[in-house]
Design a protein around this motif. Structure first.
Motif, PDB file in Angstrom:
ATOM      1  N   SER A 104     -15.624  -7.027   2.904  1.00 23.76           N
ATOM      2  CA  SER A 104     -15.132  -6.013   1.980  1.00 23.76           C
ATOM      3  C   SER A 104     -15.750  -6.246   0.608  1.00 23.76           C
ATOM      4  N   GLY A 105     -15.761  -5.253  -0.205  1.00 24.30           N
ATOM      5  CA  GLY A 105     -16.388  -5.362  -1.507  1.00 24.30           C
ATOM      6  C   GLY A 105     -17.880  -5.129  -1.412  1.00 24.30           C
ATOM      7  N   THR A 106     -18.562  -5.371  -2.495  1.00 26.24           N
ATOM      8  CA  THR A 106     -20.012  -5.260  -2.534  1.00 26.24           C
ATOM      9  C   THR A 106     -20.549  -6.676  -2.558  1.00 26.24           C
ATOM     10  N   LYS A 107     -20.810  -7.197  -1.367  1.00 20.59           N
ATOM     11  CA  LYS A 107     -21.241  -8.586  -1.227  1.00 20.59           C
ATOM     12  C   LYS A 107     -22.480  -8.618  -0.355  1.00 20.59           C
ATOM     13  N   PHE A 108     -23.595  -8.998  -0.950  1.00 17.48           N
ATOM     14  CA  PHE A 108     -24.827  -9.076  -0.178  1.00 17.48           C
ATOM     15  C   PHE A 108     -25.836  -9.959  -0.894  1.00 17.48           C
ATOM     16  N   THR A 109     -26.828 -10.391  -0.149  1.00 20.11           N
ATOM     17  CA  THR A 109     -28.007 -11.069  -0.681  1.00 20.11           C
ATOM     18  C   THR A 109     -29.219 -10.305  -0.177  1.00 20.11           C
ATOM     19  N   SER A 110     -30.070  -9.903  -1.091  1.00 17.58           N
ATOM     20  CA  SER A 110     -31.256  -9.141  -0.729  1.00 17.58           C
ATOM     21  C   SER A 110     -32.503  -9.869  -1.200  1.00 17.58           C
ATOM     22  N   LYS A 111     -33.468  -9.978  -0.315  1.00 18.07           N
ATOM     23  CA  LYS A 111     -34.774 -10.555  -0.646  1.00 18.07           C
ATOM     24  C   LYS A 111     -35.841  -9.463  -0.752  1.00 18.07           C
ATOM     25  N   LYS A 112     -35.552  -8.282  -0.182  1.00 14.58           N
ATOM     26  CA  LYS A 112     -36.477  -7.147  -0.236  1.00 14.58           C
ATOM     27  C   LYS A 112     -35.801  -6.036  -1.031  1.00 14.58           C
ATOM     28  N   PHE A 113     -36.274  -5.814  -2.252  1.00 16.22           N
ATOM     29  CA  PHE A 113     -35.648  -4.809  -3.107  1.00 16.22           C
ATOM     30  C   PHE A 113     -36.673  -4.279  -4.100  1.00 16.22           C
ATOM     31  N   THR A 114     -36.369  -3.100  -4.642  1.00 17.87           N
ATOM     32  CA  THR A 114     -37.179  -2.576  -5.744  1.00 17.87           C
ATOM     33  C   THR A 114     -36.373  -2.745  -7.022  1.00 17.87           C
ATOM     34  N   TYR A 115     -37.058  -3.067  -8.096  1.00 21.63           N
ATOM     35  CA  TYR A 115     -36.447  -3.301  -9.404  1.00 21.63           C
ATOM     36  C   TYR A 115     -37.245  -2.509 -10.426  1.00 21.63           C
ATOM     37  N   THR A 116     -36.586  -1.549 -11.068  1.00 14.94           N
ATOM     38  CA  THR A 116     -37.239  -0.739 -12.083  1.00 14.94           C
ATOM     39  C   THR A 116     -36.475  -0.898 -13.385  1.00 14.94           C
ATOM     40  N   PRO A 131     -31.811  -2.311  -2.903  1.00 14.55           N
ATOM     41  CA  PRO A 131     -32.036  -3.299  -1.842  1.00 14.55           C
ATOM     42  C   PRO A 131     -32.505  -2.602  -0.571  1.00 14.55           C
ATOM     43  N   LYS A 132     -33.525  -3.152   0.070  1.00 14.06           N
ATOM     44  CA  LYS A 132     -34.088  -2.561   1.287  1.00 14.06           C
ATOM     45  C   LYS A 132     -33.555  -3.216   2.554  1.00 14.06           C
ATOM     46  N   ASP A 133     -32.996  -4.415   2.446  1.00 22.37           N
ATOM     47  CA  ASP A 133     -32.548  -5.156   3.622  1.00 22.37           C
ATOM     48  C   ASP A 133     -31.027  -5.324   3.666  1.00 22.37           C
ATOM     49  N   VAL A 134     -30.310  -4.344   3.115  1.00 21.23           N
ATOM     50  CA  VAL A 134     -28.851  -4.375   3.079  1.00 21.23           C
ATOM     51  C   VAL A 134     -28.325  -3.136   3.787  1.00 21.23           C
ATOM     52  N   LYS A 135     -27.325  -3.339   4.636  1.00 22.66           N
ATOM     53  CA  LYS A 135     -26.762  -2.167   5.311  1.00 22.66           C
ATOM     54  C   LYS A 135     -25.968  -1.322   4.319  1.00 22.66           C
ATOM     55  N   ASP A 136     -25.663  -0.127   4.676  1.00 16.83           N
ATOM     56  CA  ASP A 136     -24.894   0.838   3.888  1.00 16.83           C
ATOM     57  C   ASP A 136     -25.677   1.483   2.752  1.00 16.83           C
ATOM     58  N   GLY A 137     -26.952   1.219   2.615  1.00 14.48           N
ATOM     59  CA  GLY A 137     -27.762   1.912   1.615  1.00 14.48           C
ATOM     60  C   GLY A 137     -27.241   1.805   0.199  1.00 14.48           C
ATOM     61  N   GLN A 138     -27.222   0.641  -0.354  1.00  7.22           N
ATOM     62  CA  GLN A 138     -26.754   0.416  -1.725  1.00  7.22           C
ATOM     63  C   GLN A 138     -27.781   0.895  -2.747  1.00  7.22           C
ATOM     64  N   ARG A 139     -27.299   1.361  -3.893  1.00  9.31           N
ATOM     65  CA  ARG A 139     -28.144   1.628  -5.052  1.00  9.31           C
ATOM     66  C   ARG A 139     -27.365   1.181  -6.276  1.00  9.31           C
ATOM     67  N   LEU A 140     -27.989   0.347  -7.102  1.00 12.49           N
ATOM     68  CA  LEU A 140     -27.339  -0.220  -8.279  1.00 12.49           C
ATOM     69  C   LEU A 140     -28.078   0.248  -9.528  1.00 12.49           C
ATOM     70  N   THR A 141     -27.340   0.810 -10.482  1.00 13.37           N
ATOM     71  CA  THR A 141     -27.918   1.224 -11.749  1.00 13.37           C
ATOM     72  C   THR A 141     -27.190   0.471 -12.856  1.00 13.37           C
ATOM     73  N   LEU A 142     -27.954  -0.274 -13.647  1.00 11.58           N
ATOM     74  CA  LEU A 142     -27.406  -1.131 -14.689  1.00 11.58           C
ATOM     75  C   LEU A 142     -27.907  -0.642 -16.042  1.00 11.58           C
ATOM     76  N   ASN A 143     -26.992  -0.281 -16.927  1.00  4.06           N
ATOM     77  CA  ASN A 143     -27.332   0.117 -18.290  1.00  4.06           C
ATOM     78  C   ASN A 143     -27.023  -1.070 -19.203  1.00  4.06           C
ATOM     79  N   VAL A 144     -28.051  -1.607 -19.851  1.00  2.00           N
ATOM     80  CA  VAL A 144     -27.915  -2.813 -20.659  1.00  2.00           C
ATOM     81  C   VAL A 144     -28.205  -2.488 -22.113  1.00  2.00           C
ATOM     82  N   THR A 145     -27.325  -2.921 -23.025  1.00  2.00           N
ATOM     83  CA  THR A 145     -27.583  -2.766 -24.451  1.00  2.00           C
ATOM     84  C   THR A 145     -28.400  -3.946 -24.946  1.00  2.00           C
ATOM     85  N   GLU A 146     -28.947  -3.826 -26.152  1.00  2.00           N
ATOM     86  CA  GLU A 146     -29.736  -4.915 -26.715  1.00  2.00           C
ATOM     87  C   GLU A 146     -28.908  -6.173 -26.939  1.00  2.00           C
ATOM     88  N   SER A 147     -27.601  -6.013 -27.167  1.00  2.47           N
ATOM     89  CA  SER A 147     -26.747  -7.172 -27.417  1.00  2.47           C
ATOM     90  C   SER A 147     -26.183  -7.785 -26.144  1.00  2.47           C
TER      91      SER A 147
END
Length: 175
Positions: A104-116, A131-147
């Motif tokens: 349960s939750g979003t728990k995975f380890t991926s070695k094959k992924f794209t990072y933009t 992540p390309k090697d994780v079931k359920d087709g995850q997509r993660l979008t991270l918005n990071v501030t300068e601080s």
């Protein structure tokens, strides 16, 4: 006596606001393009639906309906040049049930992924991880501030989307 109370109150406020370890601008500018940081989740915000809001209100959730406090719970997303490791909770509606409660939750380890990583116009970055090697087709979008403050949006093919707020930090050195 009033002055001592004011000084103690000011010290308490300053201690509480500095308890989250964001990075400085130079460190953030270095670790995001290098793919070498940890996102630490402090709050979770499931997609608003009446069932979740009703449960959170009954639990007397201090963050208000829709926001779940995760401070101190060690939920994070670790990004290195060769792997992405997610250890995040999930609150919301799943469209397919998992048979193993440990999944349960979003728990995975991926070695094959794209990072933009795209630098924003007003500073900060938008990081997209697929992540390309994780079931359920995850997509993660991270918005990071300068601080170093960040928000993470997780899209999964078999669940409602969920977002997290938190901060990024440099990986801790192994002892």
């Amino acid at each position: 006596m009033k002055t001592i109370t004011q000084i103690l109150l000011a010290a308490l406020v300053l201690t509480g606001t500095s308890s989250f370890a964001q990075t400085d601008k130079a460190t953030t500018a270095k670790i995001v393009p290098e793919k070498n940081f940890t996102f630490v989740a402090t709050t979770a915000m499931p997609m608003a639906n009446n069932d979740i809001n009703n449960i959170l209100m009954k639990m007397n959730n201090q963050g208000g309906a829709g926001t779940i406090n995760l401070t101190g719970s060690n939920y994070d997303l670790r990004i290195t040049p060769d792997s992405v490791v997610a250890w995040l909770p999930f609150y919301g509606r799943a469209f397919t049930a998992t048979m193993d409660p440990n999944e349960s939750g979003t728990k995975f380890t991926s070695k094959k992924f794209t990072y933009t990583s795209v630098k924003g116009k007003k500073g900060g970055w938008v990081v997209t991880i697929n992540p390309k090697d994780v079931k359920d087709g995850q997509r993660l979008t991270l918005n990071v501030t300068e601080s170093g403050y960040a928000s993470l949006f997780v899209i999964n093919n078999n669940r409602q989307p969920i977002s997290f707020n938190g901060y990024i930090e440099e990986p801790k050195a192994k002892k």
